[in-house]
Design a protein around this motif. Structure first.
Motif, PDB file in Angstrom:
ATOM      1  N   SER A  39       0.823  -1.210   0.000  1.00 47.50           N
ATOM      2  CA  SER A  39       0.000   0.000   0.000  1.00 47.50           C
ATOM      3  C   SER A  39       0.858   1.261   0.000  1.00 47.50           C
ATOM      4  O   SER A  39       0.388   2.321   0.385  1.00 47.50           O
ATOM      5  CB  SER A  39      -0.948   0.003   1.211  1.00 47.50           C
ATOM      6  N   GLU A  61      -1.959  -5.308   2.798  1.00 48.01           N
ATOM      7  CA  GLU A  61      -0.867  -4.627   3.500  1.00 48.01           C
ATOM      8  C   GLU A  61      -0.497  -5.396   4.761  1.00 48.01           C
ATOM      9  O   GLU A  61      -1.357  -5.757   5.575  1.00 48.01           O
ATOM     10  CB  GLU A  61      -1.297  -3.200   3.867  1.00 48.01           C
ATOM     11  N   VAL A 104      -0.071   1.017   6.560  1.00 51.01           N
ATOM     12  CA  VAL A 104      -0.828   1.469   5.402  1.00 51.01           C
ATOM     13  C   VAL A 104      -0.232   2.803   4.940  1.00 51.01           C
ATOM     14  O   VAL A 104      -0.060   3.730   5.725  1.00 51.01           O
ATOM     15  CB  VAL A 104      -2.321   1.611   5.735  1.00 51.01           C
ATOM     16  N   THR A 223      -5.591  -5.279   6.015  1.00 53.84           N
ATOM     17  CA  THR A 223      -4.432  -4.841   6.792  1.00 53.84           C
ATOM     18  C   THR A 223      -3.979  -5.959   7.719  1.00 53.84           C
ATOM     19  O   THR A 223      -4.718  -6.903   8.005  1.00 53.84           O
ATOM     20  CB  THR A 223      -4.764  -3.588   7.624  1.00 53.84           C
TER      21      THR A 223
END
Length: 541
Positions: A39, A61, A104, A223
């Motif tokens: 990301s 990510e 991120v 994430t």
């Protein structure tokens, strides 16, 4: 600052599709048009363009989703939360400390905002040595311009802080040209804590620009999910597999996390950053017929010189890295002795104390001078000489990545010359004492004394303090498959539905802070990918 609007929390409340960590478990299988690994700079630019074209995009990510509400300017929290290996990633021999983002937005969330287009001599070298005929300043110019407009990259017109102005004044005294650095900021508060995450959302990182734009267009973000490997068949990627990790990067141990999430896409974009992107391909057993994968991974090896001035410098305060000089790049042939770019980094207590040499009383004495300390760094331009082969990404026994990066005599000759150049500039600016960051050095009080001492220092790994925040290469571009892992259009030479859009595709180091090089190059490659997948023309700005 706690009252400022947080665009990430606002987006989550609007219904962004974000999973991972405290935001919820990802499903066991996801199907999409394009899966993007990472990301950061390349991933963010690519995600916005693909989502704008109407494609179903999933970003994966490894790091956590943190935002301005979390950025409290505390080093003790920022380094473990936002950086690879808690800002302590090292080369295999431990001789170089590497700063890389792991959150991120990637390194764009924690970098110091310095923005340079890829230098013309670098591009010319790529054209000549790697058959990249279409990688010229003229061909890339419109893509750089779009990125600059999208991310508000402009010359920093505010007066430099004392830390940077000392570089300007010392260089001017010696007749050396120094210039202002362009920065990707909007409404900057001039706090100086860029490396700890921007608490005011002024830094135009991927975290607050392209990723929110992609999420607003319906993209999905996973994430705290590490991509383990690609599944491949018949010259194509058929799936990727990722697993939950804890905030510190360790694999999650709760039972549901042991089931990998499988993502099936029509096309895949690898943009995990140099070191990480080659590692994914190595773990996957990707085709590598010419032994190029992970090879020619380049840093800008950095050496530093620390000086003490009579006046307060307060190098933690004000915009970091707003002045530079390329004098020591411009006066060297690109394929001659290694050249270097000089900049003035910000200083914060933890990173300062863990970087300077010494212990006990000598370190205490140095830390007492912290408000008066000024440090210069030299970015060594690696990768343009026969003795400048860079490093090799490898896998440890647990599958994690490590970079083997020999510090050759060629590189260390440049390190010595850089220490001499920085010390001379610091004394010219009025330094009371200068300490080259080397385990056998001590503070010196005159230029003559410092010059003699630096010339006598053994320039060896682990004795000479070397760090880097710029990692490039390992999946290099090549106009022929014998010259690189990646085709000029960003597609893997042997895997027709895999593109690579990050700094790992650079055939050498850039010779300048690389974020704008990634933005511009990824912008160009992503627009080409959109055209290939949809037939549409989409632009960044």
């Amino acid at each position: 600052m706690s009252q400022l609007q947080d665009p990430i929390r606002d987006g989550l409340q609007r219904g962004w599709k974000v999973l991972g960590g405290i935001l919820g478990q990802a499903p066991e299988k996801i199907v999409c048009d394009v899966a993007i690994v990472g990301s950061g700079a390349g991933a963010g630019i690519t995600a916005e363009l693909l989502a704008k074209a109407g494609l179903r995009v999933v970003m994966i990510e490894e790091g956590p989703l943190k935002s301005s509400s979390d950025f409290n300017q505390k080093e003790s929290e920022a380094y473990p939360q936002l950086y690879q290996e808690s800002a302590a990633r090292k080369t295999e021999d431990k001789a170089i400390n590497i700063l890389q983002g792991r959150c991120v937005g990637g390194s764009t969330t924690v970098n110091w905002t310095s923005s340079f287009r890829t230098p013309a001599p670098t591009l010319q070298f790529w054209q000549e040595q790697f058959a990249l005929a279409d990688y010229s300043p003229q061909a890339l110019a419109p893509y750089f311009a779009q990125a600059e407009q999208r991310l508000n990259i402009l010359p920093w017109l505010t007066a430099p802080n004392e830390n940077n102005d000392l570089l300007r004044r010392g260089a001017a005294t010696l007749g050396i040209a120094a210039s202002a650095i362009s920065r990707n900021v909007k409404g900057c508060w001039n706090l100086g804590s860029c490396g700890l995450g921007c608490p005011t959302n002024a830094k135009q990182s991927m975290l607050v620009t392209t990723i929110p734009a992609a999420l607003d267009q319906g993209a999905q973000l996973l994430t705290e999910m590490r991509v383990d490997r690609f599944e491949m068949a018949n010259g194509k990627v058929t799936a990727l597999y990722c697993q939950n990790v804890m905030p510190n990067g360790a694999l999650a141990r709760m039972v549901p996390a042991q089931v990998a999430t499988k993502i099936v896409a029509s096309h895949y974009v690898l943009a995990g950053g140099a070191i990480n992107s080659p590692a994914v391909l190595l773990r996957s057993g990707a085709p590598d017929p010419y032994g190029l994968l992970g090879a020619r991974t380049f840093l800008h090896p950095v050496v530093m010189s620390s000086a003490v001035f009579a006046q307060k410098v307060e190098a933690w305060n004000g915009a970091p890295q707003s002045i530079y000089t390329d004098h020591f790049l411009d006066t060297q042939a690109i394929d001659g002795p290694i050249g270097y770019k000089l900049e003035a980094p910000p200083l914060h207590p933890v990173i300062f104390a863990s970087t300077v040499p010494g212990m006990g009383q000598s370190q205490q004495d140095l830390l007492k001078t912290f408000p008066h300390n000024h440090t210069l760094l030299a970015l060594l331009r690696d990768g343009f000489h026969a003795q400048s082969r860079g490093g090799q990404v490898k896998l440890r026994s647990d599958g994690s990545a490590v970079l083997d990066y020999p510090l050759t005599d060629y590189v260390m000759d440049g390190a010595r010359r850089a220490l001499l150049s920085m010390a001379e500039i610091q004394f010219a600016a009025g330094a009371r004492q200068v300490l080259p960051l080397h385990e056998m050095a001590q503070p010196y009080t005159s230029w003559a004394q410092t010059r003699e001492a630096i010339n006598a220092l053994p320039m060896k790994p682990l004795l000479t303090k070397v760090v880097s925040a710029h990692v490039m290469g390992g999946c290099g571009l090549g106009g022929r498959e014998t010259l690189g892992v990646t085709r000029p259009d960003g597609v893997h030479w042997q895997l027709e539905n895999l593109s690579i859009h990050d700094g790992s595709i650079f055939p050498t180091s850039i010779g300048a802070n690389p974020q704008l090089s990634v933005y511009g190059t990824a912008n160009r490659l992503a627009q080409g990918l959109v055209k290939k997948l949809t037939g549409r023309d989409v632009t960044l700005a």
